[in-house]
Enzyme design. Structure first.
Site, PDB file in Angstrom:
ATOM      1  N   HIS A  19      -4.201   0.674  -5.835  1.00  0.00           N
ATOM      2  CA  HIS A  19      -3.471   0.467  -7.205  1.00  0.00           C
ATOM      3  C   HIS A  19      -4.084   0.412  -8.463  1.00  0.00           C
ATOM      4  O   HIS A  19      -3.861   1.031  -9.435  1.00  0.00           O
ATOM      5  CB  HIS A  19      -2.594  -1.072  -7.007  1.00  0.00           C
ATOM      6  CG  HIS A  19      -1.696  -1.293  -7.961  1.00  0.00           C
ATOM      7  ND1 HIS A  19      -0.360  -1.037  -7.949  1.00  0.00           N
ATOM      8  CD2 HIS A  19      -2.051  -2.071  -9.174  1.00  0.00           C
ATOM      9  CE1 HIS A  19       0.133  -1.463  -8.855  1.00  0.00           C
ATOM     10  NE2 HIS A  19      -0.802  -2.110  -9.587  1.00  0.00           N
ATOM     11  N   GLU A  20      -5.328  -0.386  -8.165  1.00  0.00           N
ATOM     12  CA  GLU A  20      -6.131  -0.457  -9.654  1.00  0.00           C
ATOM     13  C   GLU A  20      -6.763   0.965  -9.993  1.00  0.00           C
ATOM     14  O   GLU A  20      -7.071   1.038 -11.085  1.00  0.00           O
ATOM     15  CB  GLU A  20      -7.033  -1.547  -9.420  1.00  0.00           C
ATOM     16  CG  GLU A  20      -6.422  -3.062  -9.240  1.00  0.00           C
ATOM     17  CD  GLU A  20      -5.296  -3.430 -10.322  1.00  0.00           C
ATOM     18  OE1 GLU A  20      -5.367  -2.817 -11.558  1.00  0.00           O
ATOM     19  OE2 GLU A  20      -4.387  -4.165 -10.172  1.00  0.00           O
ATOM     20  N   HIS A  49      -4.634   3.203 -12.147  1.00  0.00           N
ATOM     21  CA  HIS A  49      -4.581   2.399 -13.366  1.00  0.00           C
ATOM     22  C   HIS A  49      -6.083   3.249 -13.992  1.00  0.00           C
ATOM     23  O   HIS A  49      -5.968   3.570 -15.271  1.00  0.00           O
ATOM     24  CB  HIS A  49      -4.766   1.024 -13.599  1.00  0.00           C
ATOM     25  CG  HIS A  49      -3.482   0.372 -13.180  1.00  0.00           C
ATOM     26  ND1 HIS A  49      -2.100   0.717 -13.626  1.00  0.00           N
ATOM     27  CD2 HIS A  49      -3.098  -0.814 -12.590  1.00  0.00           C
ATOM     28  CE1 HIS A  49      -1.095   0.223 -13.292  1.00  0.00           C
ATOM     29  NE2 HIS A  49      -1.755  -0.722 -12.546  1.00  0.00           N
TER      30      HIS A  49
END
Length: 377
Positions: free
Chosen positions: A25-26, A29
């Site tokens: 997920h990170e 980003h």
């Protein structure tokens, strides 16, 4: 016989589920931010004090923190939770300010924020595509093989050979569609549209409730119409079709999540069914003991859940940021700072309240409050 995974297996399984999913997920980003020239100051798996880490040549601090319940990427200029520009940001040198998150146009900021949840969905699709390749796609016709005695199907007069075309006004293409629809509607009254021979007909039926118990002692209240399928049909899936099947399955899972949340909001389902980190840890340990297939499928489910929750338009979550970026795009200027600040305070309060609720539910489901009552009594 109830088989319960030990504490060590449960803890290990939890880390194996949450750690990689938070990283993915990170990383979404991070990669999107790097693509648009935003400097990342820190990439953390976990919260709190750093256990281990290093700083790369770009000046990003990669670290592992002691509380493995999430993670974050801190971009240059992120001086407050709402990522709002302030005096400190304006005081930065022009060259340094150009590499900050706030300096980028709204569409780039939106992509950076959306990239995290999107990557979670992509990971789930890849996993489900692998399952489709390995095991095929279930496409059993929505035909009654048998109406089980004493069930809603028998009470409604359904017979073997009837082809169910819709439940509650929703079209049913396969038997699996019926199972998904009925499973989360225990006790609800629905209209059953079917075809018998060449004649279309309809009847109302009240979905029954079945209490299921697995080998770990978990009990589940699920809906039961009482229709047995005809001979199951499993279709082989090729490499090009597998992603299509996976996307469809992902959409079905998200649809069930949306409907379940709607049932909780409207009071048709108890908030006690909401679980938190302890429930995920318990499920992780149980699925790990069942084998790699069950465990990897759980990873896909949690990844979809993580992506879906983060896209909810709640301040403090990715969806909350996207909501304000949409407002900014329409207004051609950012929302008033005071509005953003209060919205994010409210979002933080809502997230904390939800965490308290699910933790209370987790502890209650494990009998903590009954044990304390017994000690006091």
């Amino acid at each position: 016989m109830i088989q319960t995974p030990g504490v060590l297996i449960t803890a290990l399984a939890f880390v194996l589920v949450i750690g990689p999913l938070v990283f993915v997920h990170e990383m979404g980003h991070y990669l999107a931010g790097r693509w648009f020239g935003v400097h990342a100051e820190a990439f953390s798996i976990g919260f709190g004090r750093e256990i281990a880490g290093w700083t790369d040549r770009r000046g990003t601090r990669w670290k592992l923190a002691w509380l493995p319940l999430g993670g974050y990427v801190r971009f240059a200029g992120d001086m407050n939770p709402a990522s709002q520009p302030g005096p400190e940001w304006l005081a930065l040198p022009a060259e340094e300010r150009a590499r900050t998150f706030q300096a980028k146009p709204v569409w780039q900021r939106a992509i950076v924020v959306a990239a995290g949840p999107v990557v979670n969905f992509v990971l789930a699709v890849l996993i489900l595509a692998g399952f489709a390749l390995a095991y095929g796609d279930a496409r059993t016709p929505a035909v009654v093989g048998e109406a089980l005695p004493g069930t809603a199907a028998t009470a409604a007069g359904l017979r073997a050979g009837d082809r169910v075309t819709a439940l509650g006004g929703r079209e049913m293409d396969t038997f699996e569609d019926m199972v998904r629809y009925v499973k989360i509607r225990a006790g609800e009254r629905v209209r059953v549209d079917y075809v018998r021979g060449s004649r279309a007909a309809a009847v109302d039926a009240t979905i029954g409730t079945q209490l299921q118990r697995d080998r770990f002692g978990n009990e589940y209240r699920v809906g039961l119409l009482g229709i047995a399928p005809t001979t199951p049909v499993i279709t082989e899936v090729g490499a090009f079709e597998a992603p299509v099947v996976a996307v469809r399955r992902t959409g079905q899972i998200v649809g069930m999540m949306v409907e379940t949340i709607g049932q909780i909001v409207t009071g048709r389902r108890s908030v006690k069914e909401l679980g938190g980190p302890l429930s995920i840890a318990k499920a992780s340990g149980e699925q790990l003991t069942l084998g790699p297939d069950a465990f990897v499928f759980l990873v896909a489910l949690v990844s979809i859940n993580l992506g879906f929750i983060n896209l909810l338009p709640v301040p403090m979550l990715d969806g909350g940021h996207l909501l304000f970026y949409a407002i900014e795009a329409v207004r051609r200027k950012p929302a008033p700072p005071q509005l953003v600040e209060w919205a994010f305070r409210g979002g933080l309060a809502a997230v904390l309240a939800l965490m308290l609720l699910v933790t209370f539910n987790d502890l209650s489901n494990r009998g903590l409050w009954q044990q304390l009552a017994g000690l006091i009594g």
